[in-house]
Design a protein around this motif. Structure first.
Motif, PDB file in Angstrom:
ATOM      1  N   ASN A 192      21.772 -35.462 -67.757  1.00 62.39           N
ATOM      2  CA  ASN A 192      21.272 -34.399 -68.616  1.00 62.39           C
ATOM      3  C   ASN A 192      21.482 -33.024 -68.006  1.00 62.39           C
ATOM      4  N   LEU A 193      21.441 -32.948 -66.688  1.00 70.64           N
ATOM      5  CA  LEU A 193      21.782 -31.707 -66.007  1.00 70.64           C
ATOM      6  C   LEU A 193      23.253 -31.372 -66.252  1.00 70.64           C
ATOM      7  N   GLY A 194      24.095 -32.396 -66.218  1.00 71.26           N
ATOM      8  CA  GLY A 194      25.514 -32.197 -66.505  1.00 71.26           C
ATOM      9  C   GLY A 194      25.756 -31.663 -67.896  1.00 71.26           C
ATOM     10  N   LEU A 195      24.977 -32.151 -68.873  1.00 69.41           N
ATOM     11  CA  LEU A 195      25.138 -31.671 -70.245  1.00 69.41           C
ATOM     12  C   LEU A 195      24.845 -30.175 -70.347  1.00 69.41           C
ATOM     13  N   ILE A 196      23.823 -29.731 -69.645  1.00 69.08           N
ATOM     14  CA  ILE A 196      23.491 -28.304 -69.682  1.00 69.08           C
ATOM     15  C   ILE A 196      24.614 -27.485 -69.054  1.00 69.08           C
ATOM     16  N   PHE A 197      25.088 -27.921 -67.900  1.00 73.61           N
ATOM     17  CA  PHE A 197      26.171 -27.182 -67.248  1.00 73.61           C
ATOM     18  C   PHE A 197      27.426 -27.179 -68.125  1.00 73.61           C
ATOM     19  N   ALA A 198      27.716 -28.289 -68.778  1.00 72.52           N
ATOM     20  CA  ALA A 198      28.882 -28.338 -69.662  1.00 72.52           C
ATOM     21  C   ALA A 198      28.722 -27.358 -70.819  1.00 72.52           C
ATOM     22  N   ALA A 199      27.521 -27.290 -71.385  1.00 69.63           N
ATOM     23  CA  ALA A 199      27.265 -26.364 -72.490  1.00 69.63           C
ATOM     24  C   ALA A 199      27.399 -24.916 -72.039  1.00 69.63           C
ATOM     25  N   GLN A 200      27.155 -24.662 -70.765  1.00 68.95           N
ATOM     26  CA  GLN A 200      27.288 -23.317 -70.208  1.00 68.95           C
ATOM     27  C   GLN A 200      28.695 -23.056 -69.671  1.00 68.95           C
ATOM     28  N   ASP A 201      29.591 -24.012 -69.900  1.00 65.61           N
ATOM     29  CA  ASP A 201      30.977 -23.912 -69.437  1.00 65.61           C
ATOM     30  C   ASP A 201      31.080 -23.920 -67.914  1.00 65.61           C
ATOM     31  N   LYS A 202      30.091 -24.496 -67.264  1.00 64.78           N
ATOM     32  CA  LYS A 202      30.128 -24.685 -65.811  1.00 64.78           C
ATOM     33  C   LYS A 202      30.640 -26.108 -65.555  1.00 64.78           C
ATOM     34  N   LEU A 203      31.917 -26.296 -65.829  1.00 65.00           N
ATOM     35  CA  LEU A 203      32.466 -27.641 -65.902  1.00 65.00           C
ATOM     36  C   LEU A 203      32.515 -28.346 -64.554  1.00 65.00           C
ATOM     37  N   ASP A 204      32.783 -27.615 -63.488  1.00 66.87           N
ATOM     38  CA  ASP A 204      32.813 -28.249 -62.175  1.00 66.87           C
ATOM     39  C   ASP A 204      31.454 -28.841 -61.825  1.00 66.87           C
ATOM     40  N   ARG A 205      30.394 -28.091 -62.111  1.00 56.96           N
ATOM     41  CA  ARG A 205      29.060 -28.586 -61.824  1.00 56.96           C
ATOM     42  C   ARG A 205      28.703 -29.748 -62.740  1.00 56.96           C
ATOM     43  N   ALA A 206      29.142 -29.680 -64.007  1.00 59.84           N
ATOM     44  CA  ALA A 206      28.892 -30.776 -64.942  1.00 59.84           C
ATOM     45  C   ALA A 206      29.573 -32.054 -64.464  1.00 59.84           C
ATOM     46  N   ILE A 207      30.826 -31.938 -64.065  1.00 63.78           N
ATOM     47  CA  ILE A 207      31.570 -33.106 -63.585  1.00 63.78           C
ATOM     48  C   ILE A 207      30.897 -33.709 -62.364  1.00 63.78           C
ATOM     49  N   GLU A 208      30.458 -32.856 -61.459  1.00 62.90           N
ATOM     50  CA  GLU A 208      29.762 -33.346 -60.259  1.00 62.90           C
ATOM     51  C   GLU A 208      28.497 -34.122 -60.639  1.00 62.90           C
ATOM     52  N   CYS A 209      27.744 -33.600 -61.606  1.00 61.47           N
ATOM     53  CA  CYS A 209      26.522 -34.286 -62.038  1.00 61.47           C
ATOM     54  C   CYS A 209      26.825 -35.633 -62.675  1.00 61.47           C
ATOM     55  N   TYR A 210      27.835 -35.677 -63.540  1.00 58.91           N
ATOM     56  CA  TYR A 210      28.188 -36.945 -64.178  1.00 58.91           C
ATOM     57  C   TYR A 210      28.646 -37.967 -63.134  1.00 58.91           C
ATOM     58  N   GLU A 211      29.408 -37.512 -62.168  1.00 56.00           N
ATOM     59  CA  GLU A 211      29.869 -38.426 -61.121  1.00 56.00           C
ATOM     60  C   GLU A 211      28.698 -38.951 -60.290  1.00 56.00           C
ATOM     61  N   GLN A 212      27.706 -38.096 -60.054  1.00 54.99           N
ATOM     62  CA  GLN A 212      26.521 -38.557 -59.334  1.00 54.99           C
ATOM     63  C   GLN A 212      25.744 -39.562 -60.168  1.00 54.99           C
ATOM     64  N   ALA A 213      25.659 -39.326 -61.468  1.00 48.18           N
ATOM     65  CA  ALA A 213      24.980 -40.280 -62.349  1.00 48.18           C
ATOM     66  C   ALA A 213      25.686 -41.630 -62.334  1.00 48.18           C
ATOM     67  N   LEU A 214      27.021 -41.607 -62.372  1.00 56.55           N
ATOM     68  CA  LEU A 214      27.777 -42.860 -62.401  1.00 56.55           C
ATOM     69  C   LEU A 214      27.745 -43.574 -61.059  1.00 56.55           C
ATOM     70  N   ALA A 215      27.596 -42.833 -59.967  1.00 58.03           N
ATOM     71  CA  ALA A 215      27.444 -43.487 -58.666  1.00 58.03           C
ATOM     72  C   ALA A 215      26.165 -44.305 -58.630  1.00 58.03           C
ATOM     73  N   LEU A 216      25.172 -43.869 -59.406  1.00 57.00           N
ATOM     74  CA  LEU A 216      23.891 -44.578 -59.464  1.00 57.00           C
ATOM     75  C   LEU A 216      23.850 -45.618 -60.576  1.00 57.00           C
ATOM     76  N   ALA A 217      24.566 -45.351 -61.658  1.00 56.64           N
ATOM     77  CA  ALA A 217      24.535 -46.244 -62.829  1.00 56.64           C
ATOM     78  C   ALA A 217      25.957 -46.382 -63.369  1.00 56.64           C
ATOM     79  N   PRO A 218      26.813 -47.130 -62.685  1.00 50.13           N
ATOM     80  CA  PRO A 218      28.235 -47.167 -63.035  1.00 50.13           C
ATOM     81  C   PRO A 218      28.559 -47.843 -64.366  1.00 50.13           C
ATOM     82  N   LYS A 219      27.593 -48.536 -64.950  1.00 55.47           N
ATOM     83  CA  LYS A 219      27.877 -49.231 -66.205  1.00 55.47           C
ATOM     84  C   LYS A 219      27.334 -48.484 -67.419  1.00 55.47           C
TER      85      LYS A 219
END
Length: 222
Positions: free
Chosen positions: A51-78
């Motif tokens: 959800n943090l990634g979604l906010i950053f993506a909406a703000q066009d802070k794509l690098d931070r959004a990608i980092e957040c999504y990758e952290q989420a997937l490291a914890l919940a890869p499925k």
């Protein structure tokens, strides 16, 4: 939600859900603070990273959004929905091949996600691979025949291929089949599930512009 936090200030779920509510009110900074607090309480709480990634993506802070999504997937890869969010952010960043990989990972986990088919179609369209793009749009429509965004994107491909008459006919048909602004309310029910729970939002109007390829909305996790 404020009451729940007052009762248990160490409840990561409550902070996360308050963040979702604040985001819905347009209070971006407060929402970020809530999701960050949820992560501080529970560093393994994947929904807050998404959800943090979604906010950053909406703000066009794509690098931070990608980092957040990758952290989420490291914890919940499925979590197919997070793979889709990652793919969408990568595509907006111009990393099209990586986007396709992420979106295909989403589809491997959930092949009936019409939005993921639509969005991987967009990635192929970015590469001007029109056949692959249309194939995925058609798969999205096969899953959800009332999926206006995917229908619209097929018309856009026709226009990008220079077949303006066919594109005009297609969009004219869309204005008849989807008279109320071509809204995708039916798409909101597609693949409504997941371990964290899911909210879908309707589009922001981009799908109404003839000739423009339209993405589907992004899911929040609660």
């Amino acid at each position: 939600l404020q009451k729940a936090i007052h009762v248990d200030p160490q409840c990561a779920y409550a902070h996360n859900n308050l963040g979702l509510a604040l985001k819905g009110q347009g209070k971006w900074e407060d929402a970020v603070a809530c999701h960050e607090k949820a992560i501080e309480i529970d560093p393994k709480f994947a929904p807050a990273f998404n959800n943090l990634g979604l906010i950053f993506a909406a703000q066009d802070k794509l690098d931070r959004a990608i980092e957040c999504y990758e952290q989420a997937l490291a914890l919940a890869p499925k979590q197919a929905l997070v793979h889709r969010n990652l793919g969408d952010a990568l595509r907006l960043k111009g990393r099209t091949d990586d986007a396709i990989k992420a979106l295909r990972a989403a589809l491997a986990l959930d092949p009936h996600d019409a939005a993921a088919h639509n969005n991987v179609g967009l990635a192929f369209a970015d590469l001007r691979n029109w056949d692959e793009a249309v194939e995925h749009y058609k798969q999205a429509i096969a899953i959800n025949p009332n999926y206006a965004t995917a229908h619209t994107n097929i018309g856009s491909v026709l226009g990008n291929q220079g077949d303006w008459a066919a594109a005009a006919d297609w969009h004219r048909k869309m204005s008849t089949d989807f008279p109320s602004g071509w809204s995708d309310t039916s798409a909101q029910g597609a693949n409504n599930g997941g371990d964290f729970g899911l909210r879908r939002r309707s589009g922001d109007g981009k799908e109404r512009r003839a000739g423009r390829l339209a993405p589907d909305s992004v899911p929040e996790l609660a």
